[in-house]
Scaffold this motif. Structure first.
Motif, PDB file in Angstrom:
ATOM      1  N   GLU A 181       0.818  -1.210   0.000  1.00 22.25           N
ATOM      2  CA  GLU A 181       0.000   0.000   0.000  1.00 22.25           C
ATOM      3  C   GLU A 181       0.851   1.259   0.000  1.00 22.25           C
ATOM      4  O   GLU A 181       0.368   2.353   0.290  1.00 22.25           O
ATOM      5  CB  GLU A 181      -0.951  -0.008   1.198  1.00 22.25           C
ATOM      6  CG  GLU A 181      -1.985  -1.129   1.119  1.00 22.25           C
ATOM      7  CD  GLU A 181      -3.081  -0.978   2.149  1.00 22.25           C
ATOM      8  OE1 GLU A 181      -3.049   0.004   2.922  1.00 22.25           O
ATOM      9  OE2 GLU A 181      -3.971  -1.834   2.191  1.00 22.25           O
ATOM     10  N   THR A 182       2.114   1.098  -0.333  1.00 21.31           N
ATOM     11  CA  THR A 182       3.040   2.230  -0.468  1.00 21.31           C
ATOM     12  C   THR A 182       3.679   2.167  -1.838  1.00 21.31           C
ATOM     13  O   THR A 182       4.201   1.130  -2.237  1.00 21.31           O
ATOM     14  CB  THR A 182       4.136   2.177   0.615  1.00 21.31           C
ATOM     15  OG1 THR A 182       3.543   2.281   1.902  1.00 21.31           O
ATOM     16  CG2 THR A 182       5.145   3.306   0.427  1.00 21.31           C
ATOM     17  N   GLY A 183       3.616   3.277  -2.567  1.00 14.61           N
ATOM     18  CA  GLY A 183       4.360   3.337  -3.816  1.00 14.61           C
ATOM     19  C   GLY A 183       5.832   3.517  -3.502  1.00 14.61           C
ATOM     20  O   GLY A 183       6.193   4.374  -2.687  1.00 14.61           O
ATOM     21  N   ALA A 184       6.686   2.709  -4.089  1.00 13.53           N
ATOM     22  CA  ALA A 184       8.106   2.773  -3.760  1.00 13.53           C
ATOM     23  C   ALA A 184       8.949   2.597  -5.012  1.00 13.53           C
ATOM     24  O   ALA A 184       8.720   1.684  -5.800  1.00 13.53           O
ATOM     25  CB  ALA A 184       8.465   1.699  -2.731  1.00 13.53           C
ATOM     26  N   ILE A 185       9.903   3.487  -5.194  1.00 15.26           N
ATOM     27  CA  ILE A 185      10.849   3.376  -6.301  1.00 15.26           C
ATOM     28  C   ILE A 185      12.259   3.596  -5.766  1.00 15.26           C
ATOM     29  O   ILE A 185      12.459   4.251  -4.744  1.00 15.26           O
ATOM     30  CB  ILE A 185      10.562   4.390  -7.432  1.00 15.26           C
ATOM     31  CG1 ILE A 185      10.802   5.831  -6.948  1.00 15.26           C
ATOM     32  CG2 ILE A 185       9.154   4.231  -7.974  1.00 15.26           C
ATOM     33  CD1 ILE A 185      10.721   6.854  -8.053  1.00 15.26           C
ATOM     34  N   VAL A 186      13.230   3.015  -6.452  1.00 14.81           N
ATOM     35  CA  VAL A 186      14.641   3.229  -6.138  1.00 14.81           C
ATOM     36  C   VAL A 186      15.278   3.887  -7.348  1.00 14.81           C
ATOM     37  O   VAL A 186      15.143   3.387  -8.477  1.00 14.81           O
ATOM     38  CB  VAL A 186      15.370   1.908  -5.816  1.00 14.81           C
ATOM     39  CG1 VAL A 186      16.825   2.187  -5.417  1.00 14.81           C
ATOM     40  CG2 VAL A 186      14.652   1.146  -4.704  1.00 14.81           C
ATOM     41  N   THR A 187      15.962   4.996  -7.126  1.00 16.01           N
ATOM     42  CA  THR A 187      16.647   5.687  -8.219  1.00 16.01           C
ATOM     43  C   THR A 187      18.137   5.748  -7.927  1.00 16.01           C
ATOM     44  O   THR A 187      18.552   5.880  -6.770  1.00 16.01           O
ATOM     45  CB  THR A 187      16.117   7.121  -8.410  1.00 16.01           C
ATOM     46  OG1 THR A 187      16.276   7.866  -7.189  1.00 16.01           O
ATOM     47  CG2 THR A 187      14.647   7.105  -8.798  1.00 16.01           C
ATOM     48  N   ASP A 188      18.941   5.647  -8.996  1.00 13.65           N
ATOM     49  CA  ASP A 188      20.384   5.769  -8.810  1.00 13.65           C
ATOM     50  C   ASP A 188      20.798   7.233  -8.902  1.00 13.65           C
ATOM     51  O   ASP A 188      19.948   8.125  -9.031  1.00 13.65           O
ATOM     52  CB  ASP A 188      21.133   4.887  -9.813  1.00 13.65           C
ATOM     53  CG  ASP A 188      20.951   5.319 -11.263  1.00 13.65           C
ATOM     54  OD1 ASP A 188      20.526   6.467 -11.508  1.00 13.65           O
ATOM     55  OD2 ASP A 188      21.229   4.502 -12.158  1.00 13.65           O
ATOM     56  N   ALA A 189      22.095   7.493  -8.847  1.00 11.65           N
ATOM     57  CA  ALA A 189      22.591   8.871  -8.811  1.00 11.65           C
ATOM     58  C   ALA A 189      22.289   9.647 -10.084  1.00 11.65           C
ATOM     59  O   ALA A 189      22.293  10.878 -10.082  1.00 11.65           O
ATOM     60  CB  ALA A 189      24.094   8.877  -8.542  1.00 11.65           C
ATOM     61  N   ALA A 190      22.017   8.942 -11.185  1.00  8.96           N
ATOM     62  CA  ALA A 190      21.692   9.592 -12.458  1.00  8.96           C
ATOM     63  C   ALA A 190      20.183   9.669 -12.690  1.00  8.96           C
ATOM     64  O   ALA A 190      19.747   9.992 -13.782  1.00  8.96           O
ATOM     65  CB  ALA A 190      22.361   8.847 -13.609  1.00  8.96           C
TER      66      ALA A 190
ATOM     67  N   ASP B  14      18.007   7.220 -12.814  1.00  6.21           N
ATOM     68  CA  ASP B  14      17.385   6.060 -13.444  1.00  6.21           C
ATOM     69  C   ASP B  14      16.603   5.300 -12.378  1.00  6.21           C
ATOM     70  O   ASP B  14      17.091   5.108 -11.259  1.00  6.21           O
ATOM     71  CB  ASP B  14      18.443   5.128 -14.051  1.00  6.21           C
ATOM     72  CG  ASP B  14      18.738   5.459 -15.498  1.00  6.21           C
ATOM     73  OD1 ASP B  14      17.774   5.677 -16.252  1.00  6.21           O
ATOM     74  OD2 ASP B  14      19.917   5.510 -15.866  1.00  6.21           O
ATOM     75  N   VAL B  15      15.390   4.856 -12.718  1.00  6.88           N
ATOM     76  CA  VAL B  15      14.623   3.999 -11.828  1.00  6.88           C
ATOM     77  C   VAL B  15      15.198   2.590 -11.948  1.00  6.88           C
ATOM     78  O   VAL B  15      15.126   1.971 -13.007  1.00  6.88           O
ATOM     79  CB  VAL B  15      13.128   4.002 -12.197  1.00  6.88           C
ATOM     80  CG1 VAL B  15      12.362   3.028 -11.306  1.00  6.88           C
ATOM     81  CG2 VAL B  15      12.551   5.404 -12.067  1.00  6.88           C
TER      82      VAL B  15
ATOM     83  N   THR C 279      11.226   5.552 -21.095  1.00 10.56           N
ATOM     84  CA  THR C 279      12.542   5.653 -20.478  1.00 10.56           C
ATOM     85  C   THR C 279      12.425   5.302 -19.005  1.00 10.56           C
ATOM     86  O   THR C 279      11.370   5.489 -18.396  1.00 10.56           O
ATOM     87  CB  THR C 279      13.129   7.076 -20.619  1.00 10.56           C
ATOM     88  OG1 THR C 279      14.415   7.122 -19.978  1.00 10.56           O
ATOM     89  CG2 THR C 279      12.237   8.111 -19.972  1.00 10.56           C
ATOM     90  N   THR C 280      13.490   4.782 -18.425  1.00 15.75           N
ATOM     91  CA  THR C 280      13.518   4.548 -16.985  1.00 15.75           C
ATOM     92  C   THR C 280      14.153   5.733 -16.263  1.00 15.75           C
ATOM     93  O   THR C 280      14.285   5.700 -15.041  1.00 15.75           O
ATOM     94  CB  THR C 280      14.332   3.286 -16.646  1.00 15.75           C
ATOM     95  OG1 THR C 280      15.672   3.452 -17.134  1.00 15.75           O
ATOM     96  CG2 THR C 280      13.703   2.051 -17.267  1.00 15.75           C
ATOM     97  N   ASN C 281      14.534   6.761 -16.991  1.00 11.65           N
ATOM     98  CA  ASN C 281      15.225   7.893 -16.387  1.00 11.65           C
ATOM     99  C   ASN C 281      14.246   9.032 -16.116  1.00 11.65           C
ATOM    100  O   ASN C 281      13.616   9.561 -17.038  1.00 11.65           O
ATOM    101  CB  ASN C 281      16.365   8.369 -17.300  1.00 11.65           C
ATOM    102  CG  ASN C 281      17.203   9.443 -16.631  1.00 11.65           C
ATOM    103  OD1 ASN C 281      16.899  10.618 -16.719  1.00 11.65           O
ATOM    104  ND2 ASN C 281      18.252   9.020 -15.943  1.00 11.65           N
ATOM    105  N   LEU C 282      14.138   9.446 -14.854  1.00 11.63           N
ATOM    106  CA  LEU C 282      13.169  10.478 -14.486  1.00 11.63           C
ATOM    107  C   LEU C 282      13.595  11.857 -14.961  1.00 11.63           C
ATOM    108  O   LEU C 282      12.739  12.742 -15.140  1.00 11.63           O
ATOM    109  CB  LEU C 282      12.974  10.476 -12.966  1.00 11.63           C
ATOM    110  CG  LEU C 282      12.364   9.199 -12.381  1.00 11.63           C
ATOM    111  CD1 LEU C 282      12.078   9.382 -10.895  1.00 11.63           C
ATOM    112  CD2 LEU C 282      11.090   8.806 -13.118  1.00 11.63           C
ATOM    113  N   ALA C 283      14.875  12.086 -15.168  1.00 12.10           N
ATOM    114  CA  ALA C 283      15.315  13.367 -15.714  1.00 12.10           C
ATOM    115  C   ALA C 283      14.846  13.519 -17.161  1.00 12.10           C
ATOM    116  O   ALA C 283      14.400  14.592 -17.581  1.00 12.10           O
ATOM    117  CB  ALA C 283      16.835  13.486 -15.630  1.00 12.10           C
ATOM    118  N   ARG C 284      14.936  12.446 -17.939  1.00 14.40           N
ATOM    119  CA  ARG C 284      14.449  12.499 -19.324  1.00 14.40           C
ATOM    120  C   ARG C 284      12.927  12.675 -19.351  1.00 14.40           C
ATOM    121  O   ARG C 284      12.395  13.393 -20.191  1.00 14.40           O
ATOM    122  CB  ARG C 284      14.840  11.226 -20.076  1.00 14.40           C
ATOM    123  CG  ARG C 284      16.322  11.124 -20.429  1.00 14.40           C
ATOM    124  CD  ARG C 284      16.587   9.985 -21.396  1.00 14.40           C
ATOM    125  NE  ARG C 284      17.980   9.947 -21.829  1.00 14.40           N
ATOM    126  CZ  ARG C 284      18.896   9.148 -21.309  1.00 14.40           C
ATOM    127  NH1 ARG C 284      18.562   8.310 -20.333  1.00 14.40           N
ATOM    128  NH2 ARG C 284      20.142   9.174 -21.752  1.00 14.40           N
TER     129      ARG C 284
END
Length: 269
Positions: free
Chosen positions: A116-125, A127-128, A147-152
């Motif tokens: 019941e919690t949305g959870a993501i792991v992102t690296d230093a760049a 990327d999910v 894309t898996t990259n949140l900056a893009r």
């Protein structure tokens, strides 16, 4: 500098490393202990036997980060053990050469235990590198859709990103983190390519980059306009995985609210 503790740690890690783990043969009557000899560690770390011996005997000078990094490689230390070595020597462990793009299994398993919690792991760049089903529903299908990259996603509109009340702030957060990554990993080719792409194709990114924003991870709230669930008032909290320079973002709703009910519906769906 914890000189005695550092000496004990070096002796302990040397004794725990077996010759076959570094390609040496353990046969012979002159090897009295199962671990490595001091001269073997010194050779692997490209330093004199006398210097290494003084470190093990708590008589040596404070080792430089370069020396500590060489010892960490020679003793085959894990990232956590490497950080501990630096702390004993009174230094801050610098990050690795490139961005760590693998998520640790125990971190991935933690995401599975948060239905019941949305959870993501992102690296230093940004990327999910891991996410759970509720996070996919909140982010807009699979983060890999485009894309898996949140900056893009944020600056280049690659992949779906639902409208949020904190979109402008998130842009500054993204740039601040990418600036830190650029300082820490100047020789990472994938990171360099990402930054070049963002600079070339986003005037907004270039403008924010020049302001040199600073951001500290913590608690934030935002309203997300979800096409199925409507306006969601979400809490976002960040947990750090410092040894890998990664962040775990936990997305929750306040109990008893309509948003909490909406998240439960998305979870069951």
């Amino acid at each position: 500098m914890a000189r005695q503790e550092l000496a004990h740690y070096l002796r302990e890690r040397r004794a725990a490393l077996r010759p076959h783990e570094i390609g040496l043969t353990a046969t012979g009557t002159d090897r009295r202990t199962p671990g490595l000899r001091r001269e073997e560690v010194a050779e692997l770390a490209h330093m004199s036997v006398d210097y290494y011996t003084r470190l093990e005997q708590a008589r040596g000078p404070r080792p430089s980060p370069r020396i500590l990094d060489a010892l960490a490689r020679a003793l085959r230390l894990t990232p956590a053990e490497r950080s501990h070595l630096f702390r004993l020597a009174g230094s801050s462990a610098p990050p690795g050469i490139s961005v760590e793009r693998r998520v640790r299994p125990h971190v991935a398993r933690m995401l599975e235990r948060l239905p019941e919690t949305g959870a993501i792991v992102t690296d230093a760049a940004y990327d999910v590198v891991a996410w759970n089903p509720l996070a996919r529903a909140l982010l807009g299908a699979d983060p890999g859709g485009g894309t898996t990259n949140l900056a893009r996603r944020r600056f280049l509109n690659q992949g779906r990103m639902y409208e949020s009340s904190r979109a402008e702030e998130f842009g500054h957060i993204v740039v601040a983190r990418l600036r830190r990554a650029a300082d820490r990993y100047p020789h990472d080719p994938k990171l360099a390519a990402l930054l070049a792409e963002l600079h070339a194709n986003s005037a907004e990114f270039r403008q924010i980059w020049e302001t040199r924003p600073v951001h500290a991870p913590g608690h934030r709230t935002k309203t997300l306009n979800h096409p199925k669930a409507g306006a969601l008032r979400l809490n976002c909290d960040v947990l750090l995985v410092p040894e890998d320079d990664q962040e775990v973002v936990l997305i929750t709703a306040t109990p008893g609210t309509t948003t909490k009910s909406a998240l439960s519906t998305l979870t069951s769906a």
